[in-house]
Design a protein around this motif. Structure first.
Motif, PDB file in Angstrom:
ATOM      1  N   GLN A 276       0.824  -1.209   0.000  1.00 47.31           N
ATOM      2  CA  GLN A 276       0.000   0.000   0.000  1.00 47.31           C
ATOM      3  C   GLN A 276       0.859   1.261   0.000  1.00 47.31           C
ATOM      4  N   HIS A 277       2.108   1.128   0.485  1.00 48.39           N
ATOM      5  CA  HIS A 277       2.991   2.291   0.503  1.00 48.39           C
ATOM      6  C   HIS A 277       3.361   2.750  -0.911  1.00 48.39           C
TER       7      HIS A 277
ATOM      8  N   ILE B 190       4.191   6.494  -5.891  1.00 41.91           N
ATOM      9  CA  ILE B 190       3.840   6.753  -7.287  1.00 41.91           C
ATOM     10  C   ILE B 190       3.285   8.159  -7.459  1.00 41.91           C
ATOM     11  N   ARG B 191       2.469   8.622  -6.494  1.00 38.72           N
ATOM     12  CA  ARG B 191       1.909   9.967  -6.588  1.00 38.72           C
ATOM     13  C   ARG B 191       3.013  11.011  -6.570  1.00 38.72           C
TER      14      ARG B 191
ATOM     15  N   ARG C 234       1.560  15.062 -13.304  1.00 40.62           N
ATOM     16  CA  ARG C 234       0.227  15.425 -12.841  1.00 40.62           C
ATOM     17  C   ARG C 234       0.017  16.941 -12.927  1.00 40.62           C
ATOM     18  N   ILE C 235       1.028  17.704 -12.468  1.00 35.52           N
ATOM     19  CA  ILE C 235       0.913  19.163 -12.496  1.00 35.52           C
ATOM     20  C   ILE C 235       0.833  19.661 -13.936  1.00 35.52           C
TER      21      ILE C 235
END
Length: 412
Positions: free
Chosen positions: A380-381, A386-387, A394-395
């Motif tokens: 889950q980490h 990845i974010r 993303r920006i």
């Protein structure tokens, strides 16, 4: 006018070129010629009778100097640690030997009181640069003579005729097809059908290696052990570096390992084609790369690869005797500190593949890498990683979306 020279030390091989250079130097410079022969592992056949040939050509003396241990310890092993491979293929067999040969030639010149150095390199090749760059760094006061850049002779028949006119014996003939250079590390072949890159090399091109299709049908496995990046044992037995490289050449060569047919970019600007055989080198490079993959982290390994490319260029271009060489070898030694371990390689039909690897400094952890259930890695980490890893993308996407929206509002 030619510079006045009293005594010159000539890098002598006993071949056609240097056999002609001895009398040419005496006639054109009115000087004493001392022949210098570097034993870099080219083999007893090439060295047989070389002193008698030199004297018969007109040399006042001939000095055969054994440089095999120096070649391995001072050049080959340090270069292996850098991972240097020129243009992604060439293991630098010819270039590796030149610094040792040039340094020993200068040493002999000092010993015999010579005021000049001479070599048989042509004006088209890399070796003239390698030798003369070394001479400039080690003996800038000594005059350098390069007959191929001075005399009018341009072909083998002309050189043979020159020797015949002077009753100087030479075993060479006008029908020689190939130009070869051999040392402990490799043998190179140029000329003949290789001058047309559309021609495939014929069987007679290859000297050290078996045609892979005719190699044994049963693979052979070898265990190579390394300590801080240096090869120290073969199949569990401690090695003498010189004899071990010779042995590995025979073993790997019998399996067709180490062949290369390459068109390369010479330092002087032209392209040339050569066929290289480096059986032991191919095995050692594969083994060290296998060990690196186990021990070095990604960014360190990436740096080592970049440094290897740069060091290959340095060595190929004849810049061995420079401060940059010292800096890069110091870095290579530091990077090689954890490279201790054992590698098993498989030799089969011209290929060398690493099949097993182990090291006390291994960064591989089965506890983390396993596909089975583990207790050390919370998958889950990965979401947060990845974010953050993709934050710039993303920006950028959000910015582009905003720009499109603003544009649509402005036109409505």
């Amino acid at each position: 006018m030619k510079k006045s020279v009293e005594k010159v030390v000539l890098a002598y091989s006993g071949g056609l070129d240097t056999s002609a250079i001895v009398p040419w130097l005496k006639e054109n410079y009115d000087c004493e010629v001392v022949a210098f022969v570097a034993d870099v592992g080219q083999g007893d056949e090439e060295l047989a009778g070389v002193e008698e040939k030199a004297i018969a050509s007109g040399a006042s003396s001939c000095h055969v100097v054994d440089l095999k241990q120096q070649l391995v310890n001072e050049v080959i092993f340090p270069t292996l640690k850098t991972g240097a491979i020129y243009e992604g293929q060439y293991l630098l067999g010819t270039a590796l030997a030149r610094p040792i040969i040039a340094a020993a030639q200068v040493e002999l010149a000092r010993k015999v009181g010579a005021d000049a150095l001479a070599h048989g390199c042509t004006g088209k090749g890399n070796d003239q640069v390698r030798f003369e760059s070394a001479f400039a760094a080690l003996a800038p006061d000594l005059h350098v003579i390069a007959p191929w850049r001075e005399w009018a002779m341009r072909s083998r028949p002309q050189l043979l005729a020159y020797l015949a006119e002077r009753n100087i014996p030479c075993s060479a003939s006008a029908t020689k097809i190939y130009s070869r250079d051999a040392n402990l590390w490799h043998i190179s072949t140029e000329g003949g059908e290789l001058e047309d890159p559309w021609n495939a090399p014929t069987a007679q091109v290859w000297s050290w290696t078996t045609e892979p299709l005719q190699a044994p049908d049963v693979p052979e496995y070898l265990t190579l052990s390394f300590l801080h990046g240096e090869w120290v044992a073969l199949n569990g037995e401690a090695i003498d570096p010189v004899s071990a490289i010779t042995q590995l050449n025979h073993v790997a060569g019998a399996h067709g390992v180490g062949r290369l047919d390459m068109v390369e970019n010479r330092l002087v600007g032209m392209k040339s084609r050569g066929c290289y055989e480096t059986p032991a080198g191919a095995v050692l490079y594969a083994a060290l790369q296998g060990l690196e993959s186990l021990v070095l982290d990604r960014t360190t390994q990436d740096y080592r690869i970049r440094m290897g490319n740069e060091f290959a260029q340095l060595l190929y271009d004849g810049r061995w005797f420079t401060p940059l060489r010292d800096v890069m070898l110091a870095a290579a030694n530091k990077l090689a500190e954890p490279l201790t371990g054992d590698i098993v390689v498989k030799l089969y039909k011209g290929q060398v593949n690493v099949t097993q690897k182990r090291s006390p400094n291994s960064l591989y952890s089965n506890a983390f890498a396993t596909f089975d259930e583990d207790e050390v890695y919370n998958q889950q980490h990965a979401e947060g990683f990845i974010r953050l890893y993709s934050l710039a993308s993303r920006i950028r996407a959000l910015h582009q979306t905003t720009a499109v929206t603003d544009g649509e509002e402005a036109t409505s």
